[in-house]
Scaffold this motif. Structure first.
Motif, short mmCIF file in Angstrom:
data_model
loop_
_atom_site.label_atom_id
_atom_site.label_comp_id
_atom_site.label_asym_id
_atom_site.label_seq_id
_atom_site.Cartn_x
_atom_site.Cartn_y
_atom_site.Cartn_z
N LYS A 10 0.64 -1.20 0.09
CA LYS A 10 0.09 0.03 0.00
C LYS A 10 0.82 1.24 -0.19
O LYS A 10 0.38 2.24 -0.38
N TYR A 11 2.14 1.16 0.39
CA TYR A 11 2.87 2.21 0.39
C TYR A 11 3.56 2.83 -1.02
O TYR A 11 4.27 3.63 -1.39
N GLY A 12 3.32 1.87 -1.91
CA GLY A 12 3.72 2.05 -3.31
C GLY A 12 4.97 1.13 -3.83
O GLY A 12 5.54 0.43 -2.89
N ALA A 13 5.16 1.14 -4.94
CA ALA A 13 6.21 0.15 -5.49
C ALA A 13 7.61 0.48 -5.13
O ALA A 13 8.00 1.72 -5.05
N ALA A 14 8.33 -0.45 -4.60
CA ALA A 14 9.76 -0.37 -4.42
C ALA A 14 10.64 -1.01 -5.74
O ALA A 14 10.43 -2.09 -5.95
N ARG A 15 10.98 0.11 -6.47
CA ARG A 15 11.63 -0.58 -7.81
C ARG A 15 13.24 -0.48 -7.75
O ARG A 15 13.80 0.81 -7.60
N ALA A 16 13.73 -1.53 -8.22
CA ALA A 16 15.08 -1.62 -8.46
C ALA A 16 15.79 -0.47 -9.62
O ALA A 16 14.75 -0.57 -10.55
N GLY A 17 16.68 0.00 -9.23
CA GLY A 17 17.03 1.12 -10.55
C GLY A 17 16.04 2.39 -10.47
O GLY A 17 16.64 3.20 -11.23
N SER A 18 15.37 2.60 -9.50
CA SER A 18 14.76 4.01 -9.30
C SER A 18 15.87 4.92 -8.84
O SER A 18 16.88 4.70 -8.56
N ASP A 19 15.34 6.24 -8.79
CA ASP A 19 16.23 7.31 -8.63
C ASP A 19 17.01 7.18 -7.26
O ASP A 19 17.96 7.74 -7.01
N THR A 20 16.30 6.56 -6.07
CA THR A 20 16.97 6.46 -4.76
C THR A 20 17.05 5.08 -4.71
O THR A 20 17.73 4.67 -3.59
N GLY A 21 16.38 4.09 -5.21
CA GLY A 21 16.51 2.62 -4.84
C GLY A 21 17.84 1.86 -5.50
O GLY A 21 17.90 1.91 -6.66
N LYS A 22 18.37 0.99 -4.88
CA LYS A 22 19.38 0.27 -5.34
C LYS A 22 19.29 -1.05 -5.33
O LYS A 22 18.67 -1.87 -4.21
N ARG A 23 19.61 -2.24 -6.09
CA ARG A 23 19.52 -3.30 -6.16
C ARG A 23 20.91 -4.04 -5.70
O ARG A 23 21.91 -4.18 -6.42
N GLY A 24 20.89 -4.52 -4.36
CA GLY A 24 21.90 -5.23 -3.72
C GLY A 24 21.91 -6.75 -3.94
O GLY A 24 20.85 -7.33 -3.92
N VAL A 25 22.95 -7.42 -4.58
CA VAL A 25 22.92 -8.96 -4.91
C VAL A 25 24.18 -9.45 -3.96
O VAL A 25 25.28 -8.88 -4.19
N LEU A 26 23.88 -10.67 -3.32
CA LEU A 26 24.99 -11.52 -2.89
C LEU A 26 24.58 -13.05 -3.14
O LEU A 26 23.59 -13.31 -2.69
N VAL A 27 25.41 -13.28 -3.89
CA VAL A 27 25.55 -15.07 -4.07
C VAL A 27 26.73 -15.69 -3.62
O VAL A 27 27.84 -15.43 -3.98
N LEU A 28 26.54 -16.68 -2.80
CA LEU A 28 27.66 -17.28 -1.89
C LEU A 28 27.31 -18.69 -1.97
O LEU A 28 26.31 -19.31 -1.36
N LYS A 29 28.23 -19.51 -2.60
CA LYS A 29 28.22 -20.97 -2.67
C LYS A 29 29.48 -21.52 -1.76
O LYS A 29 30.57 -21.23 -2.13
N LEU A 30 29.25 -22.30 -0.70
CA LEU A 30 30.28 -22.52 0.14
C LEU A 30 30.35 -24.24 0.13
O LEU A 30 29.13 -24.86 -0.01
N ALA A 31 31.35 -24.70 0.20
CA ALA A 31 31.54 -26.34 -0.25
C ALA A 31 32.69 -26.64 0.98
O ALA A 31 33.78 -26.04 0.97
N GLY A 32 32.60 -27.83 1.48
CA GLY A 32 33.71 -28.61 2.20
C GLY A 32 34.66 -29.05 1.20
O GLY A 32 34.28 -29.68 0.02
N ASP A 33 36.02 -28.67 1.37
CA ASP A 33 37.18 -29.20 0.68
C ASP A 33 37.97 -30.12 1.34
O ASP A 33 38.94 -29.78 2.19
N PRO A 34 37.77 -31.33 1.09
CA PRO A 34 38.39 -32.37 1.78
C PRO A 34 40.18 -32.13 1.78
O PRO A 34 40.97 -32.38 2.66
N ALA A 35 40.62 -31.77 0.67
CA ALA A 35 41.98 -31.63 0.41
C ALA A 35 42.39 -30.38 1.28
O ALA A 35 43.54 -30.51 1.92
N ALA A 36 41.61 -29.44 1.46
CA ALA A 36 42.25 -28.11 2.15
C ALA A 36 41.79 -28.34 3.66
O ALA A 36 42.18 -27.97 4.52
N GLY A 37 41.01 -29.48 3.91
CA GLY A 37 40.28 -29.60 5.37
C GLY A 37 39.63 -28.61 5.75
O GLY A 37 39.47 -28.18 7.16
N ARG A 38 38.93 -27.76 5.05
CA ARG A 38 38.09 -26.73 5.46
C ARG A 38 37.03 -26.17 4.49
O ARG A 38 37.16 -26.68 3.38
#
Length: 296
Positions: A10-38
């Motif tokens: 009801k407060y109106g649209a939140a549009r990425a790329g508008s004059d005031t709004g930004k689109r923040g993105v974080l993609v993070l893929k983690l995996a166990g690495d047996p060789a590194a042991g971590r």
């Protein structure tokens, strides 16, 4: 993000790329690495105002566990911002994620801000996702949707803490709306639980009896193996009863985990309480002690 609830829309649209709004993105893929042991970062993509620091390995008892900060260099969430965080764990990964500080939601003249959090923890992995508190400033509007997808034998500890505003400035419960929605499913998409917190202090008596009789509210959701859930619930309730808060834990539908709801006068007390639930979970699942994220 799926359709925004009408209470927020009801407060109106939140549009990425508008004059005031930004689109923040974080993609993070983690995996166990047996060789590194971590646990290591297999893939990372970020778009300002979101970023993640490189992993640190802080636990002597769990040397393979990656500790990481999610960072927003903008200093807060602004009008029209749309954030998207996508975290996945695979191949026995162990990780603890937090933020560099509180998430501040700034005043908005029009529209609102949103954040979508998608977390996938595949079979046998373990994640603690425990950001600092959300601080909604006067006149702010915020909607967050969190999806937890948890595989067989995997564990997730997820916490949310909501402060009443800038208490030091005498600004308490002056935001328009803070709407947090969460749902959990297995990795095949079968729904296990859903929960929502809808706070509208200008239209609802937040301090009424049976509602928020204290200023800060927190929720901790633990999704774990069904065989551990009864003991996890017992230990969590016993621990919370001894802390400087009001709160308790209950078993979620399908015996998929526990949900703890807590109230307190200070965010720090609720952070300690959430940390206690994480400590109990880590000890029960991994047989290791818990050390909170070190912040300078």
């Amino acid at each position: 993000m799926e359709e925004v609830p009408p209470e927020v829309a009801k407060y109106g649209a939140a549009r990425a790329g508008s004059d005031t709004g930004k689109r923040g993105v974080l993609v993070l893929k983690l995996a166990g690495d047996p060789a590194a042991g971590r646990t290591v970062v297999k893939e990372q993509y970020s778009q300002v105002p979101l970023f993640a620091q490189k992993p640190m390995y802080l636990e002597e008892s769990l040397p393979s566990m990656a500790y990481m900060y999610v960072i927003s260099p903008s200093g807060g969430v602004l009008q029209g911002d749309t954030y998207s965080i996508d975290v996945s764990l695979d191949n026995g990964a162990l990780a603890h994620l937090t933020t560099q500080g509180a998430t501040r939601i700034y005043k908005m003249e029009k529209g609102f801000a949103t954040q979508q959090v998608d977390i996938t923890v595949n079979d046998g992995c373990y994640l603690e996702y425990m950001p600092d508190q959300i601080i909604p400033y006067a006149g702010s509007r915020f909607y967050q949707k969190t999806n937890l997808r948890v595989g067989e034998g995997a564990t997730v500890v997820y916490s949310e803490i909501i402060s009443p505003g800038r208490a030091a400035s005498g600004e308490l419960f002056e935001y328009d709306i803070c709407y947090l929605k969460i749902q959990g499913s297995d990795c095949q998409g079968r729904l296990k639980f859903a929960d929502s917190a809808v706070l509208e202090p200008k239209t609802t008596d937040i301090k009424a009896a049976g509602a928020m009789e204290q200023d800060v509210v927190a929720s901790v959701y633990v999704v774990a193996s069904a065989r551990l859930v009864p003991e996890l619930n017992r230990l969590a309730n016993a621990a919370l009863a001894d802390m400087k808060i009001r709160g308790g834990s209950s078993i979620m539908p399908h015996g998929c985990g526990i949900a703890a709801r807590m109230l307190g006068d200070y965010a720090g007390n609720l952070q300690q309480a959430a940390g206690k639930v994480a400590e109990i979970t880590r000890k029960l699942v991994l047989g290791a002690p818990f050390t909170k994220m070190r912040k300078g």
